[in-house]
Design a protein around this motif. Structure first.
Motif, PDB file in Angstrom:
ATOM      1  N   GLU A  58       0.843  -1.196   0.000  1.00 46.53           N
ATOM      2  CA  GLU A  58       0.000   0.000   0.000  1.00 46.53           C
ATOM      3  C   GLU A  58       0.875   1.242   0.000  1.00 46.53           C
ATOM      4  OE1 GLU A  58      -2.035  -1.327   3.371  1.00 46.53           O
ATOM      5  OE2 GLU A  58      -2.968  -2.914   2.218  1.00 46.53           O
ATOM      6  N   VAL A  59       1.521   1.516  -1.123  1.00 42.75           N
ATOM      7  CA  VAL A  59       2.355   2.710  -1.270  1.00 42.75           C
ATOM      8  C   VAL A  59       1.893   3.473  -2.504  1.00 42.75           C
ATOM      9  CG1 VAL A  59       4.369   1.700  -0.151  1.00 42.75           C
ATOM     10  CG2 VAL A  59       4.108   1.459  -2.608  1.00 42.75           C
ATOM     11  N   CYS A  60       2.203   4.767  -2.543  1.00 45.36           N
ATOM     12  CA  CYS A  60       1.750   5.545  -3.700  1.00 45.36           C
ATOM     13  C   CYS A  60       2.890   5.925  -4.631  1.00 45.36           C
ATOM     14  CB  CYS A  60       0.962   6.771  -3.255  1.00 45.36           C
ATOM     15  SG  CYS A  60       1.979   8.012  -2.480  1.00 45.36           S
ATOM     16  N   ASN A  61       4.150   5.548  -4.312  1.00 47.23           N
ATOM     17  CA  ASN A  61       5.256   5.827  -5.235  1.00 47.23           C
ATOM     18  C   ASN A  61       5.646   4.554  -5.995  1.00 47.23           C
ATOM     19  OD1 ASN A  61       6.287   4.585  -2.947  1.00 47.23           O
ATOM     20  ND2 ASN A  61       8.232   5.677  -2.998  1.00 47.23           N
ATOM     21  N   THR A  62       4.625   3.807  -6.405  1.00 45.60           N
ATOM     22  CA  THR A  62       4.827   2.511  -7.069  1.00 45.60           C
ATOM     23  C   THR A  62       5.752   2.617  -8.281  1.00 45.60           C
ATOM     24  OG1 THR A  62       2.658   1.768  -6.350  1.00 45.60           O
ATOM     25  CG2 THR A  62       3.603   0.629  -8.225  1.00 45.60           C
ATOM     26  N   LYS A  63       5.522   3.629  -9.115  1.00 48.08           N
ATOM     27  CA  LYS A  63       6.298   3.731 -10.359  1.00 48.08           C
ATOM     28  C   LYS A  63       7.781   3.935 -10.080  1.00 48.08           C
ATOM     29  CE  LYS A  63       2.491   5.325 -13.249  1.00 48.08           C
ATOM     30  NZ  LYS A  63       1.940   6.400 -14.104  1.00 48.08           N
ATOM     31  N   GLU A  64       8.089   4.708  -9.043  1.00 51.28           N
ATOM     32  CA  GLU A  64       9.492   4.959  -8.677  1.00 51.28           C
ATOM     33  C   GLU A  64      10.163   3.672  -8.202  1.00 51.28           C
ATOM     34  OE1 GLU A  64      11.767   8.455  -6.140  1.00 51.28           O
ATOM     35  OE2 GLU A  64       9.595   8.287  -5.977  1.00 51.28           O
ATOM     36  N   VAL A  65       9.428   2.880  -7.417  1.00 48.44           N
ATOM     37  CA  VAL A  65       9.965   1.623  -6.880  1.00 48.44           C
ATOM     38  C   VAL A  65      10.254   0.643  -8.020  1.00 48.44           C
ATOM     39  CG1 VAL A  65       9.429  -0.391  -5.450  1.00 48.44           C
ATOM     40  CG2 VAL A  65       8.827   1.902  -4.637  1.00 48.44           C
ATOM     41  N   ILE A  66       9.292   0.499  -8.942  1.00 52.25           N
ATOM     42  CA  ILE A  66       9.458  -0.447 -10.051  1.00 52.25           C
ATOM     43  C   ILE A  66      10.597  -0.004 -10.969  1.00 52.25           C
ATOM     44  CG2 ILE A  66       8.335  -1.358 -12.127  1.00 52.25           C
ATOM     45  CD1 ILE A  66       5.703  -1.308 -10.517  1.00 52.25           C
ATOM     46  N   SER A  67      10.716   1.293 -11.178  1.00 54.89           N
ATOM     47  CA  SER A  67      11.783   1.827 -12.018  1.00 54.89           C
ATOM     48  C   SER A  67      13.156   1.473 -11.450  1.00 54.89           C
ATOM     49  CB  SER A  67      11.626   3.346 -12.130  1.00 54.89           C
ATOM     50  OG  SER A  67      12.647   3.889 -12.919  1.00 54.89           O
ATOM     51  N   LEU A  68      13.298   1.517 -10.120  1.00 55.35           N
ATOM     52  CA  LEU A  68      14.571   1.164  -9.472  1.00 55.35           C
ATOM     53  C   LEU A  68      14.903  -0.309  -9.711  1.00 55.35           C
ATOM     54  CD1 LEU A  68      16.922   1.878  -7.487  1.00 55.35           C
ATOM     55  CD2 LEU A  68      15.412   1.130  -5.641  1.00 55.35           C
ATOM     56  N   VAL A  69      13.895  -1.178  -9.572  1.00 53.23           N
ATOM     57  CA  VAL A  69      14.121  -2.619  -9.778  1.00 53.23           C
ATOM     58  C   VAL A  69      14.515  -2.887 -11.232  1.00 53.23           C
ATOM     59  CG1 VAL A  69      12.973  -4.866  -9.831  1.00 53.23           C
ATOM     60  CG2 VAL A  69      12.658  -3.357  -7.875  1.00 53.23           C
ATOM     61  N   LYS A  70      13.835  -2.203 -12.161  1.00 53.66           N
ATOM     62  CA  LYS A  70      14.167  -2.378 -13.584  1.00 53.66           C
ATOM     63  C   LYS A  70      15.610  -1.969 -13.863  1.00 53.66           C
ATOM     64  CE  LYS A  70      12.738  -1.127 -18.254  1.00 53.66           C
ATOM     65  NZ  LYS A  70      11.792  -0.402 -19.114  1.00 53.66           N
ATOM     66  N   LYS A  71      16.026  -0.859 -13.258  1.00 53.41           N
ATOM     67  CA  LYS A  71      17.378  -0.345 -13.474  1.00 53.41           C
ATOM     68  C   LYS A  71      18.434  -1.354 -13.015  1.00 53.41           C
ATOM     69  CE  LYS A  71      20.124   3.751 -12.255  1.00 53.41           C
ATOM     70  NZ  LYS A  71      20.145   4.964 -11.414  1.00 53.41           N
ATOM     71  N   ASN A  72      18.106  -2.151 -11.976  1.00 55.59           N
ATOM     72  CA  ASN A  72      19.069  -3.110 -11.409  1.00 55.59           C
ATOM     73  C   ASN A  72      18.779  -4.558 -11.814  1.00 55.59           C
ATOM     74  OD1 ASN A  72      20.881  -1.560  -9.299  1.00 55.59           O
ATOM     75  ND2 ASN A  72      18.828  -0.705  -9.131  1.00 55.59           N
ATOM     76  N   SER A  73      17.911  -4.732 -12.829  1.00 50.98           N
ATOM     77  CA  SER A  73      17.475  -6.100 -13.170  1.00 50.98           C
ATOM     78  C   SER A  73      18.601  -6.968 -13.727  1.00 50.98           C
ATOM     79  CB  SER A  73      16.318  -6.048 -14.176  1.00 50.98           C
ATOM     80  OG  SER A  73      16.724  -5.368 -15.347  1.00 50.98           O
ATOM     81  N   GLY A  74      19.705  -6.328 -14.167  1.00 47.76           N
ATOM     82  CA  GLY A  74      20.819  -7.126 -14.681  1.00 47.76           C
ATOM     83  C   GLY A  74      21.604  -7.827 -13.599  1.00 47.76           C
ATOM     84  N   SER A  75      21.425  -7.396 -12.339  1.00 52.05           N
ATOM     85  CA  SER A  75      22.254  -7.953 -11.253  1.00 52.05           C
ATOM     86  C   SER A  75      21.457  -8.800 -10.260  1.00 52.05           C
ATOM     87  CB  SER A  75      22.946  -6.817 -10.489  1.00 52.05           C
ATOM     88  OG  SER A  75      21.969  -5.990  -9.860  1.00 52.05           O
ATOM     89  N   HIS A  76      20.127  -8.911 -10.433  1.00 49.40           N
ATOM     90  CA  HIS A  76      19.371  -9.685  -9.442  1.00 49.40           C
ATOM     91  C   HIS A  76      18.043 -10.150 -10.043  1.00 49.40           C
ATOM     92  CE1 HIS A  76      16.728  -6.265  -9.180  1.00 49.40           C
ATOM     93  NE2 HIS A  76      15.983  -6.858  -8.276  1.00 49.40           N
ATOM     94  N   ARG A  77      17.412 -11.090  -9.358  1.00 49.87           N
ATOM     95  CA  ARG A  77      16.027 -11.456  -9.638  1.00 49.87           C
ATOM     96  C   ARG A  77      15.192 -11.056  -8.428  1.00 49.87           C
ATOM     97  NH1 ARG A  77      15.314 -17.527 -10.760  1.00 49.87           N
ATOM     98  NH2 ARG A  77      13.347 -16.926 -11.699  1.00 49.87           N
ATOM     99  N   CYS A  78      13.921 -10.714  -8.684  1.00 51.28           N
ATOM    100  CA  CYS A  78      13.055 -10.257  -7.602  1.00 51.28           C
ATOM    101  C   CYS A  78      11.796 -11.119  -7.533  1.00 51.28           C
ATOM    102  CB  CYS A  78      12.678  -8.793  -7.820  1.00 51.28           C
ATOM    103  SG  CYS A  78      11.681  -8.117  -6.489  1.00 51.28           S
ATOM    104  N   PHE A  79      11.560 -11.713  -6.373  1.00 52.49           N
ATOM    105  CA  PHE A  79      10.343 -12.482  -6.108  1.00 52.49           C
ATOM    106  C   PHE A  79       9.491 -11.663  -5.140  1.00 52.49           C
ATOM    107  CE2 PHE A  79      13.572 -15.420  -7.389  1.00 52.49           C
ATOM    108  CZ  PHE A  79      12.915 -16.343  -8.191  1.00 52.49           C
ATOM    109  N   SER A  80       8.230 -11.443  -5.496  1.00 51.02           N
ATOM    110  CA  SER A  80       7.398 -10.545  -4.691  1.00 51.02           C
ATOM    111  C   SER A  80       6.160 -11.263  -4.180  1.00 51.02           C
ATOM    112  CB  SER A  80       7.009  -9.324  -5.516  1.00 51.02           C
ATOM    113  OG  SER A  80       6.397  -9.721  -6.726  1.00 51.02           O
ATOM    114  N   PHE A  81       5.711 -10.850  -2.991  1.00 48.80           N
ATOM    115  CA  PHE A  81       4.574 -11.500  -2.331  1.00 48.80           C
ATOM    116  C   PHE A  81       3.623 -10.421  -1.818  1.00 48.80           C
ATOM    117  CE2 PHE A  81       8.399 -13.963  -2.012  1.00 48.80           C
ATOM    118  CZ  PHE A  81       8.004 -15.190  -2.529  1.00 48.80           C
ATOM    119  N   GLY A  82       2.411 -10.389  -2.386  1.00 47.73           N
ATOM    120  CA  GLY A  82       1.388  -9.443  -1.961  1.00 47.73           C
ATOM    121  C   GLY A  82       0.530 -10.075  -0.883  1.00 47.73           C
TER     122      GLY A  82
END
Length: 758
Positions: A394-418
């Motif tokens: 429940e955050v409102c800066n969703t786009k900023e958070v996803i953009s950060l993960v995309k920028k670092n996607s070459g160095s990690h994998r992300c598993f998410s749990f809602g």
């Protein structure tokens, strides 16, 4: 007090009367048509504002309103222009409708119904298309969100948070009717839901088409989750969709578009080789909302309690030789170790002691800062980083958070749990999609542990790389791939590839079937292309391009530059798919009667899984003037707002046994193990074969107990059992067969040595 939510001056509920939803599923994608029925029972003209959730990757493609016999179809326009037209229409007494995506998160929309005269009804039709996420058990998940919890505004972030008028879920004053039609090249094996369904009706003998409905009497008080299962789920498919006749040839909407669906199943020898390395970083939400119960009908465990149990299973299941760390966050963040440490008995025990003390006591939901800290840490050579994120989202800066993960996607994998109803699908799906991992939602009576352990298993399995995609198309036809290139494929991960077909794509060449070949690790997949006349695939392809462009940020300002914005707006208007920079606007210019009198704003309440006691009030505006406010009214039993925490139930026997396992995989022979097995210390010690040491005997007993009494929870303990069996094999212990027989006799089981992995 029976009334609830935001009320009119006459104590009448706001005017949304009912919601009707039709779902059409074609293979892996869905078209959703929602009809919202409004009625103004007041003696004043109303402006009704309804803020509601949609799936995060939905592409809204149609919006219209019917008042009496008049239908008005909305157009997609730049957001600023649409808002100006809406305000102009209201000020001149015309009816108008505005639908727009939230600036902060692509899964929140607001619908403004302007100048609804007294006694008048309005019917709003909203259509969107969306990809269906694949669950770890091969089911396709469709979620119709009902619950929209208030989004947390991080400190220092720009822009106002979305204002949500919420009521307790059981008190939503409007009803829902829901029906679904499923069609696929493959047979539909079953359809399940968290809500009561009427029996599945097949429409043909091949069982490739079926319909299903929600059982009568459903109140729209929780998310509606539908899981669809196909036979031969891993068979690849490709669908070609003809272009729009009215669109310009060579444009995205004018040319045919192909959607390739890949959901491979790797050979067993590949699957059995689990990695013994990796850097595992666990990021746990400890905001106040994590103190809510996992399930509204069960008060015995909170989200944070379930997360603690899950971290116990994760830490016991990690392979020796890997690295790990645990972060937790709220308004601030903490980490157990300054940087990731090697997994050992000492570091595991130190982490578990701190996990046991974790509570939902860190305030807000500021996920961006800990993610920035994690990505600022240098990667460990030959230890691929795997990030596990647990949040109620429940955050409102969703786009900023996803953009950060995309920028670092070459160095990690992300598993998410809602976790829980109302978790942001845009955040959870976006993290996994941009991080090359897997998203899971834990709602209703779901248990967190099996879903998380499935994802851990995925993270330990090898990726297939060096992928090539070859298109064999009729002469004169060329292809432009619209999706980002596939660089790696993982077991359990579905990929949808969109591509535009240009050139001589007429009726004659459509009949000449094309072929797509995807090659990876000496496995070949291919699918014949056959034309389909719909626009679902085009709109999803447009959405894919729009999302990709929206995250192409200006390095200095961290937001899309004007050139990118212009391209996105053009694509949005051309395809009729809304985006962050456009809105749907409809004005009833045929209405000869000007609406008289002051316009009163009414906010339609949305279901919320939890409501804070404090400071929830709603402003009324007449002609833009502030006319004061009064608190929203809620019904709560006293027990639900008490701060006192109920006594925790006794620990689950499985978790009790797991908590005793050592990092190496073995168990010690002690009174705690005997108690977890339901035996006395004397019974356990006196039945031990004399030639065997205590750790081997204890470990064999634990494995027999797991296989004999907890087979229904195998997904939760399978990885730690494999680690235990590996430890046992390394001991070269004598008399293993005799130990297994003695263990069976003690525990009343009948396990074979092979079944234990020995």
């Amino acid at each position: 007090m029976d009334c609830c939510g935001l009320l009119t001056a006459q104590k009448e509920p706001v005017p949304l009367k009912s919601v009707e939803v039709e779902l059409q599923v074609r293979d892996h994608v869905a078209t959703v048509v929602s009809t919202l029925n409004y009625e103004n029972k007041e003696d004043k003209p109303l402006e009704a504002v309804f803020v509601f959730p949609l799936p995060g990757d939905a592409a809204v493609c149609h919006f219209s309103a019917t008042i009496g016999q008049t239908q008005i179809v909305a157009e997609v326009k730049k957001k600023k222009q649409a808002r100006e037209e809406y305000d102009d229409a209201l000020s001149s007494g015309q009816q108008a409708f505005l639908l727009e995506e939230s600036d902060q998160s692509p899964d929140i929309f607001s619908l403004s119904v302007g100048s609804l005269p007294p006694g008048e009804s309005a019917s709003i039709r909203l259509e969107y298309v969306t990809e269906l996420a694949v669950q770890a058990d091969d089911g396709l998940r469709f979620c119709l969100p009902a619950v929209l919890n208030p989004r947390y505004q991080p400190q220092g972030s720009e822009g106002a948070s979305v204002q949500v008028t919420s009521v307790p879920a059981s008190l939503v004053p409007y009803s829902l009717s829901f029906s679904a039609r499923v069609s696929s090249p493959r047979p539909v094996s079953k359809v399940e839901s968290n809500c009561s369904l009427d029996p599945l009706q097949y429409l043909n003998t091949e069982q490739t088409q079926a319909t299903v409905k929600l059982a009568a009497g459903h109140k729209f008080d929780r998310d509606v989750e539908v899981l669809i299962y196909y036979k031969d789920a891993h068979q690849p498919t490709a669908v070609v969709e003809a272009g729009q006749a009215s669109a310009k040839p060579g444009s995205l909407m004018g040319d045919p578009v192909v959607m390739l669906s890949l959901y491979p199943e790797f050979p067993q020898d590949v699957m059995s080789s689990l990695a013994s390395c990796g850097e595992f970083v666990f990021l746990l939400d400890r905001s106040g909302s994590m103190d809510c119960p996992m399930n509204n009908s069960k008060r015995d465990q909170t989200r944070i309690g379930s997360a603690r149990d899950t971290l116990l299973l994760l830490l016991k299941s990690l392979p020796m030789g890997c690295y790990f760390n645990i972060y937790s966050f709220g308004s601030e963040y903490e980490h157990i170790f300054p940087k990731s440490v090697e997994y050992s008995e000492k570091t595991m025990e130190e982490a578990l002691k701190k996990v046991e003390k974790m509570d939902a006591d860190l305030g807000g939901t500021e996920i961006l800062e800990p993610l920035q800290h994690i990505h600022s840490q240098p990667c460990i050579p030959n230890q691929p980083r795997q990030l596990f994120v647990f949040t109620d989202g429940e955050v409102c800066n969703t786009k900023e958070v996803i953009s950060l993960v995309k920028k670092n996607s070459g160095s990690h994998r992300c598993f998410s749990f809602g976790i829980g109803e109302g978790a942001s699908s845009a955040l959870i799906n976006g993290l996994a999609k941009e991080g090359g991992g897997h998203a899971q939602f834990i709602t209703g009576a779901d248990r967190m542990q099996p879903k998380v352990m499935q994802s851990l298993r995925f993270s330990l399995q090898p990726a297939v790389e060096d992928i090539s995609v070859t298109w064999d198309l009729p002469k004169g036809v060329s292809v432009t791939v619209l999706s980002p290139p596939i660089t790696a494929i993982f077991q359990g991960q579905r990929s949808l590839v969109y591509a535009q077909l240009s050139g001589q794509v007429g009726a004659s060449s459509a009949a000449a079937e094309g072929c797509v070949m995807v090659k990876y690790s000496q496995i070949y997949l291919w699918s014949l292309l056959s034309p389909v006349c719909r626009l679902t695939v085009h709109r999803l392809a447009a959405r894919t391009l729009i999302r990709s462009l929206e995250t192409e940020n200006d390095e200095d300002r961290g937001e899309p530059d004007e050139g990118v914005k212009k391209k996105v707006v053009e694509l949005s208007v051309q395809s009729g798919v809304s985006c962050a920079f456009t809105s749907f606007i409809a004005v009833n210019k045929d209405n000869s009667e000007v609406v008289q009198g002051p316009l009163v704003r009414r906010d339609v309440p949305t279901s919320s899984e939890y409501i804070s006691e404090s400071k929830l009030s709603v402003e009324f505006k007449v002609f833009g003037q502030d006319c004061g406010s009064f608190p929203s009214l809620y019904c709560f039993s006293v027990g639900e707002v008490q701060v006192a925490v109920p006594k925790q139930p006794p620990r689950d026997p499985l978790l009790q046994l797991v908590s005793l396992q050592k990092a190496s995989g073995c168990w010690l022979l002690d009174p705690a193990l005997a108690a977890a097995l339901g035996k006395t210390s004397e019974e356990v010690e006196n039945t031990k074969p004399s030639a065997v040491n205590q750790e081997v005997w204890a470990t064999i007993l634990a494995l027999i107990w797991l296989r004999g009494f907890k087979v229904d929870a195998q997904e939760e303990w399978e990885l730690l059992a494999m680690k235990a069996a590996s430890w046992l094999r390394a001991q070269n212990a004598p008399c293993v067969t005799e130990c297994v027989e003695a263990g069976n006799a003690l525990l009343g089981c009948n396990m074979q040595k092979d079944a234990l992995g020995l």
